[in-house]
Design a protein around this motif. Structure first.
Motif, mmCIF file in Angstrom:
data_model
loop_
_atom_site.group_PDB
_atom_site.id
_atom_site.type_symbol
_atom_site.label_atom_id
_atom_site.label_comp_id
_atom_site.label_asym_id
_atom_site.label_seq_id
_atom_site.Cartn_x
_atom_site.Cartn_y
_atom_site.Cartn_z
ATOM 1 N N ASP A 131 -48.683 43.155 35.253
ATOM 2 C CA ASP A 131 -49.149 44.388 35.895
ATOM 3 C C ASP A 131 -48.628 44.543 37.320
ATOM 4 O OD1 ASP A 131 -50.492 45.392 33.654
ATOM 5 O OD2 ASP A 131 -52.089 43.921 33.988
ATOM 6 N N LEU A 132 -47.702 43.687 37.701
ATOM 7 C CA LEU A 132 -47.193 43.719 39.079
ATOM 8 C C LEU A 132 -45.708 44.032 39.172
ATOM 9 C CD1 LEU A 132 -48.883 40.391 40.275
ATOM 10 C CD2 LEU A 132 -49.704 42.704 40.707
ATOM 11 N N VAL A 133 -44.964 43.716 38.131
ATOM 12 C CA VAL A 133 -43.508 43.824 38.254
ATOM 13 C C VAL A 133 -42.921 45.015 37.491
ATOM 14 C CG1 VAL A 133 -43.182 41.357 38.649
ATOM 15 C CG2 VAL A 133 -43.095 42.251 36.309
ATOM 16 N N ASP A 134 -41.701 45.369 37.892
ATOM 17 C CA ASP A 134 -40.956 46.455 37.247
ATOM 18 C C ASP A 134 -39.906 45.909 36.293
ATOM 19 O OD1 ASP A 134 -41.897 48.765 39.079
ATOM 20 O OD2 ASP A 134 -41.259 47.202 40.481
ATOM 21 N N LEU A 135 -39.639 44.612 36.415
ATOM 22 C CA LEU A 135 -38.549 44.029 35.623
ATOM 23 C C LEU A 135 -38.836 42.547 35.349
ATOM 24 C CD1 LEU A 135 -34.779 44.546 36.383
ATOM 25 C CD2 LEU A 135 -35.668 42.231 36.365
ATOM 26 N N ILE A 136 -38.511 42.131 34.135
ATOM 27 C CA ILE A 136 -38.587 40.703 33.797
ATOM 28 C C ILE A 136 -37.177 40.267 33.417
ATOM 29 C CG2 ILE A 136 -39.536 38.977 32.218
ATOM 30 C CD1 ILE A 136 -41.980 40.943 31.911
ATOM 31 N N LEU A 137 -36.695 39.246 34.098
ATOM 32 C CA LEU A 137 -35.324 38.784 33.872
ATOM 33 C C LEU A 137 -35.355 37.439 33.144
ATOM 34 C CD1 LEU A 137 -32.255 38.675 34.296
ATOM 35 C CD2 LEU A 137 -32.655 38.013 36.650
ATOM 36 N N VAL A 138 -34.857 37.461 31.924
ATOM 37 C CA VAL A 138 -34.815 36.241 31.120
ATOM 38 C C VAL A 138 -33.432 35.611 31.275
ATOM 39 C CG1 VAL A 138 -35.037 35.285 28.780
ATOM 40 C CG2 VAL A 138 -36.416 37.277 29.449
ATOM 41 N N MET A 139 -33.401 34.406 31.823
ATOM 42 C CA MET A 139 -32.124 33.703 31.975
ATOM 43 C C MET A 139 -31.730 33.097 30.629
ATOM 44 S SD MET A 139 -31.133 34.198 35.048
ATOM 45 C CE MET A 139 -29.623 33.249 34.810
ATOM 46 N N THR A 140 -30.526 33.403 30.197
ATOM 47 C CA THR A 140 -30.045 32.862 28.924
ATOM 48 C C THR A 140 -28.937 31.833 29.158
ATOM 49 O OG1 THR A 140 -28.875 34.978 28.763
ATOM 50 C CG2 THR A 140 -30.777 34.683 27.368
ATOM 51 N N VAL A 141 -28.819 31.399 30.414
ATOM 52 C CA VAL A 141 -28.040 30.208 30.795
ATOM 53 C C VAL A 141 -28.829 29.565 31.931
ATOM 54 C CG1 VAL A 141 -25.761 31.186 30.220
ATOM 55 C CG2 VAL A 141 -26.636 31.392 32.574
ATOM 56 N N GLU A 142 -28.486 28.347 32.274
ATOM 57 C CA GLU A 142 -29.090 27.701 33.452
ATOM 58 C C GLU A 142 -28.527 28.423 34.675
ATOM 59 O OE1 GLU A 142 -31.775 25.902 34.371
ATOM 60 O OE2 GLU A 142 -31.618 25.272 32.291
ATOM 61 N N MET A 164 -45.278 41.203 24.660
ATOM 62 C CA MET A 164 -46.243 41.137 25.775
ATOM 63 C C MET A 164 -46.203 42.395 26.631
ATOM 64 S SD MET A 164 -46.023 37.665 27.883
ATOM 65 C CE MET A 164 -45.644 36.251 26.975
ATOM 66 N N VAL A 165 -45.002 42.884 26.874
ATOM 67 C CA VAL A 165 -44.816 44.054 27.742
ATOM 68 C C VAL A 165 -45.448 45.295 27.114
ATOM 69 C CG1 VAL A 165 -43.029 45.673 28.548
ATOM 70 C CG2 VAL A 165 -42.800 43.230 29.011
ATOM 71 N N GLY A 166 -45.373 45.391 25.799
ATOM 72 C CA GLY A 166 -45.977 46.514 25.084
ATOM 73 C C GLY A 166 -45.466 47.848 25.600
ATOM 74 N N SER A 167 -46.393 48.724 25.977
ATOM 75 C CA SER A 167 -45.972 50.065 26.393
ATOM 76 C C SER A 167 -45.749 50.183 27.907
ATOM 77 C CB SER A 167 -47.016 51.081 25.938
ATOM 78 O OG SER A 167 -48.246 50.741 26.536
ATOM 79 N N ARG A 168 -45.868 49.063 28.611
ATOM 80 C CA ARG A 168 -45.641 49.115 30.070
ATOM 81 C C ARG A 168 -44.197 49.493 30.373
ATOM 82 N NH1 ARG A 168 -48.624 44.552 29.111
ATOM 83 N NH2 ARG A 168 -50.584 44.308 30.213
ATOM 84 N N LYS A 169 -44.020 50.162 31.501
ATOM 85 C CA LYS A 169 -42.652 50.546 31.870
ATOM 86 C C LYS A 169 -41.993 49.404 32.645
ATOM 87 C CE LYS A 169 -42.586 55.528 31.906
ATOM 88 N NZ LYS A 169 -43.531 56.518 32.373
ATOM 89 N N ILE A 170 -41.588 48.392 31.921
ATOM 90 C CA ILE A 170 -40.956 47.223 32.546
ATOM 91 C C ILE A 170 -39.598 47.007 31.882
ATOM 92 C CG2 ILE A 170 -41.130 44.717 32.886
ATOM 93 C CD1 ILE A 170 -44.158 44.953 32.852
ATOM 94 N N ASP A 171 -38.573 46.893 32.714
ATOM 95 C CA ASP A 171 -37.252 46.560 32.178
ATOM 96 C C ASP A 171 -37.262 45.115 31.697
ATOM 97 O OD1 ASP A 171 -35.722 48.873 32.561
ATOM 98 O OD2 ASP A 171 -35.012 48.270 34.545
#
Ligand code: DX5
Ligand code: ZN
Length: 221
Positions: A131-142, A164-171
């Motif tokens: 509920d705080l962020v606009d974007l979640i960045l998943v690292m797919t390398v170290e 988890m993000v569901g309908s939230r406007k999160i990239d």
């Protein structure tokens, strides 16, 4: 197929002696974000650029500056990166500082805040930031270097985060090893922003690669 896939070229693989021109070229080739990797030789085993460089390339495009801070400490540098012209500042969950305070500080500068997790970090850790962020960045390398191999075992994590993000406007952004093949996999798993460094910059025709990564209509280029 998700029609709103955004492409964020990572300038880590650009020609640093000509960064302004590279940014102009990415702009005219249809990128959505410009992904800027900041490394400190401490949080990750590599050193890249600081806020001065971000500031000096700001004038070359109006595209979104997506600034990925792989640094620890990070808090004291957030104001400088914000003032340098960042539109999104992403910090790492794994830092030694209070992540909530850092997110708060980013937002106080009226820019978007992102949270990133390294490959070994569970998707569950992201829950508290939803509920705080606009974007979640998943690292797919170290994190640390361009040109590494995509970690297939991260695909499930993208799916879990999408859920988890569901309908939230999160990239949901994915970073590391994105090419013509892995782009489709991460889009299918739920990602809508694809960072790509070496795949884009090794081709002369940035426009074509960006299109291929976005639409997956590969063929001959
Ligand atoms: C790695 C960086 C990435 C990197 C991706 O720590 O965060 O943004 O530039 O490069 P490729 O696309 O070559 O894996
Ligand atoms: Zn990055």
């Amino acid at each position: 197929m998700n029609k709103v896939v955004k492409i964020a070229p990572s300038i880590l693989s650009a020609n640093f002696s000509n960064l302004g021109e590279e940014i102009e070229k990415l702009d005219s080739c249809g990128c959505d974000y410009v992904h800027i990797d900041v490394m400190d030789g401490h949080f990750v085993p590599n050193i890249t650029i600081g806020p001065n460089v971000v500031n000096s390339i700001r004038g070359f495009t109006k595209k979104i500056f997506d600034v990925h801070l792989m640094i620890d400490p990070v808090k004291k540098f957030i104001p400088q990166f914000a003032k340098a012209g960042s539109d999104i500042i992403t910090i790492h969950h794994e830092i030694s500082e209070n992540v909530f305070e850092c997110i708060d500080l980013i937002k106080k500068h009226n820019i978007k805040a992102g949270i990133s997790i390294k490959p070994a970090t569970s998707s569950k850790e992201v829950k508290k930031y939803l509920d705080l962020v606009d974007l979640i960045l998943v690292m797919t390398v170290e994190p640390g270097f361009g040109g590494q191999k995509f970690m297939l075992d991260q695909i499930n994590k993208i799916k879990e985060i999408k859920e988890m993000v569901g309908s939230r406007k999160i990239d949901i952004e994915v970073d590391g090893g994105i090419n013509e093949k892995t782009a489709k996999m991460v889009i299918d798993a739920g990602a809508n922003v694809l960072v790509s460094g070496s795949t884009i910059f090794k081709h002369k025709d940035y426009k074509k690669v960006i299109e291929v990564l976005r639409t997956n209509e590969s063929s001959n280029y």
